[in-house]
Enzyme design. Sequence first.
Site, PDB file in Angstrom:
ATOM      1  CB  ILE A  27      -0.901   0.033   1.269  1.00 27.64           C
ATOM      2  CG1 ILE A  27      -1.739  -1.234   1.362  1.00 27.64           C
ATOM      3  CG2 ILE A  27      -1.769   1.290   1.320  1.00 27.64           C
ATOM      4  CD1 ILE A  27      -2.635  -1.482   0.187  1.00 27.64           C
ATOM      5  CE  LYS A  56       0.329 -11.210  26.289  1.00 28.32           C
ATOM      6  NZ  LYS A  56       0.470 -10.311  25.146  1.00 28.32           N
ATOM      7  CE  LYS A 113      -2.195  -0.725  28.101  1.00 27.07           C
ATOM      8  NZ  LYS A 113      -1.438  -1.953  28.309  1.00 27.07           N
ATOM      9  CD  GLU A 140      -1.087  -6.582  19.871  1.00 23.31           C
ATOM     10  OE1 GLU A 140      -1.765  -6.536  20.891  1.00 23.31           O
ATOM     11  OE2 GLU A 140       0.165  -6.508  19.876  1.00 23.31           O
ATOM     12  CB  THR A 153      11.184   1.687  20.538  1.00 22.06           C
ATOM     13  OG1 THR A 153      10.197   1.580  19.522  1.00 22.06           O
ATOM     14  CG2 THR A 153      12.333   0.764  20.233  1.00 22.06           C
ATOM     15  CB  ILE A 154      12.806   4.685  24.639  1.00 23.29           C
ATOM     16  CG1 ILE A 154      13.329   5.288  23.342  1.00 23.29           C
ATOM     17  CG2 ILE A 154      13.692   5.028  25.845  1.00 23.29           C
ATOM     18  CD1 ILE A 154      14.733   4.955  22.977  1.00 23.29           C
ATOM     19  CG  HIS A 156       9.266  -3.235  24.873  1.00 24.41           C
ATOM     20  ND1 HIS A 156      10.254  -4.183  24.735  1.00 24.41           N
ATOM     21  CD2 HIS A 156       8.111  -3.913  24.978  1.00 24.41           C
ATOM     22  CE1 HIS A 156       9.698  -5.384  24.744  1.00 24.41           C
ATOM     23  NE2 HIS A 156       8.406  -5.256  24.898  1.00 24.41           N
TER      24      HIS A 156
HETATM   25  P1  0O2 Z   1       5.722  -7.402  23.595  1.00 21.94           P
HETATM   26  O1  0O2 Z   1       7.066  -7.755  24.112  1.00 21.94           O
HETATM   27  O2  0O2 Z   1       5.714  -6.079  22.883  1.00 21.94           O
HETATM   28  O3  0O2 Z   1       5.074  -8.474  22.791  1.00 21.94           O
HETATM   29  P2  0O2 Z   1      -2.463  -8.706  26.247  1.00 21.94           P
HETATM   30  O4  0O2 Z   1      -1.197  -8.579  25.430  1.00 21.94           O
HETATM   31  O5  0O2 Z   1      -3.712  -8.317  25.492  1.00 21.94           O
HETATM   32  O6  0O2 Z   1      -2.615 -10.018  26.897  1.00 21.94           O
HETATM   33  P3  0O2 Z   1      -2.675  -6.304  27.566  1.00 21.94           P
HETATM   34  O7  0O2 Z   1      -1.580  -5.554  28.264  1.00 21.94           O
HETATM   35  O8  0O2 Z   1      -4.050  -6.213  28.134  1.00 21.94           O
HETATM   36  O9  0O2 Z   1      -2.243  -7.757  27.449  1.00 21.94           O
HETATM   37  O10 0O2 Z   1      -2.771  -5.905  26.053  1.00 21.94           O
HETATM   38  P4  0O2 Z   1      -2.387  -4.584  25.394  1.00 21.94           P
HETATM   39  O11 0O2 Z   1      -2.511  -3.501  26.369  1.00 21.94           O
HETATM   40  O12 0O2 Z   1      -3.173  -4.484  24.143  1.00 21.94           O
HETATM   41  O13 0O2 Z   1      -0.816  -4.800  25.108  1.00 21.94           O
HETATM   42  C1  0O2 Z   1      -0.364  -5.602  24.097  1.00 21.94           C
HETATM   43  C2  0O2 Z   1       0.964  -5.088  23.579  1.00 21.94           C
HETATM   44  O14 0O2 Z   1       0.937  -3.650  23.485  1.00 21.94           O
HETATM   45  C3  0O2 Z   1       2.140  -5.366  24.471  1.00 21.94           C
HETATM   46  O15 0O2 Z   1       2.588  -6.668  24.224  1.00 21.94           O
HETATM   47  C4  0O2 Z   1       3.125  -4.288  24.015  1.00 21.94           C
HETATM   48  O16 0O2 Z   1       3.679  -4.614  22.753  1.00 21.94           O
HETATM   49  C5  0O2 Z   1       2.210  -3.104  23.804  1.00 21.94           C
HETATM   50  N1  0O2 Z   1       2.085  -2.334  25.034  1.00 21.94           N
HETATM   51  C6  0O2 Z   1       1.010  -2.267  25.851  1.00 21.94           C
HETATM   52  N2  0O2 Z   1       1.241  -1.441  26.872  1.00 21.94           N
HETATM   53  C7  0O2 Z   1       2.494  -0.957  26.726  1.00 21.94           C
HETATM   54  C8  0O2 Z   1       3.324  -0.040  27.476  1.00 21.94           C
HETATM   55  O17 0O2 Z   1       2.936   0.505  28.511  1.00 21.94           O
HETATM   56  N3  0O2 Z   1       4.572   0.203  26.977  1.00 21.94           N
HETATM   57  C9  0O2 Z   1       5.039  -0.366  25.839  1.00 21.94           C
HETATM   58  N4  0O2 Z   1       6.263  -0.058  25.430  1.00 21.94           N
HETATM   59  N5  0O2 Z   1       4.288  -1.253  25.129  1.00 21.94           N
HETATM   60  C10 0O2 Z   1       3.039  -1.542  25.555  1.00 21.94           C
HETATM   61  P5  0O2 Z   1       3.434  -7.478  25.294  1.00 21.94           P
HETATM   62  O18 0O2 Z   1       3.161  -8.913  25.100  1.00 21.94           O
HETATM   63  O19 0O2 Z   1       3.174  -6.915  26.658  1.00 21.94           O
HETATM   64  O20 0O2 Z   1       4.898  -7.155  24.948  1.00 21.94           O
END
Ligand code: 0O2
Length: 267
Positions: A27, A56, A113, A140, A153-154, A156
């Site tokens: 796209i 997880k 958040k 996702e 990114t930072i 995380h």
């Molecule tokens: P990774 O290492 O990036 O894969 P869920 O994942 O749905 O079970 P949650 O927290 O309810 O849990 O879902 P949500 O809020 O949609 O978060 C999913 C992903 O969003 C996370 O995956 C992160 O990639 C990103 N994310 C959510 N909140 C934050 C945050 O506060 N900071 C950062 N940097 N990223 C965030 P994972 O599996 O947690 O991590």
Amino acid sequence: MEIQQWREILIPYQQAVQELKVKFESIANENRKLSQYSPIEYVTGRVKKISSILEKAQKKAISLSSIENEIEDIAGIRIICQFVEDIDKVVEFIKSRKDMQVKSEKNYVSNTKPSGYRSYHIIVYYDVHTALGAKKLQAEIQIRTLAMNFWATIEHSLKYKYEKNIPEKIVERLSNAAHAAYVLDREMSRIRIEILEAQKSFQYKSNIIADILNTLQNLNHVGNKNEIVSIQSEFNRILEKGTVEQLASLSKRLDVIAQGYKVQSLT
Ligand code: 0O2
């Protein structure tokens, strides 16, 4: 679970990530070729590491047999946009696609958040066909601006460094930085029209130059040598001192010549 079983589970997710990346990148590339603005700046994708899946699953008390149903981000795609306004366009685009069905969405762009995280998340169902057969899986898609992505990114990597217990002082600084990213996005939105016009004319000029060079190359094999040398020096002159309109007019003339020799082709 044995590594071979993991392989069988993850192969379709690897394919889904590859396919989705290509689809969203196309796209962006198609828009650029048509000298149109692309709401997608770039796309990344990854399959969650086995260790992260297990972590997880343990955290959320998910049994191994339910992993694929309950962990929605085994396949993850990240779409990066220039402006906040682009996020809605990408969301609408995803919703209009026939090859993915939206399961759920979370709008952390309007509902920031507590950490300061901003992004739009969509979980889609997506069909893949692999050597192991057909499969409907979940992926996702995270959609965010360049500024949101920089911050996330930072943050995380800091979470990773401090094993999720980031010192209070740094949490505060991150929160300030999240606000700065928000202000940056807001300011960029305010001068969006000017930025878009500048980018569009730059893209338009690059496409014309690419077309001229391509046609000159095609004509080189079949065309009249003197005519080509003269067009080449006219092209150099316009490039140095001329306008985009002159480039466009030269490109049209060249196109007519290329039609005559039946050597039209796309860059
Ligand atoms: P990774 O290492 O990036 O894969 P869920 O994942 O749905 O079970 P949650 O927290 O309810 O849990 O879902 P949500 O809020 O949609 O978060 C999913 C992903 O969003 C996370 O995956 C992160 O990639 C990103 N994310 C959510 N909140 C934050 C945050 O506060 N900071 C950062 N940097 N990223 C965030 P994972 O599996 O947690 O991590």
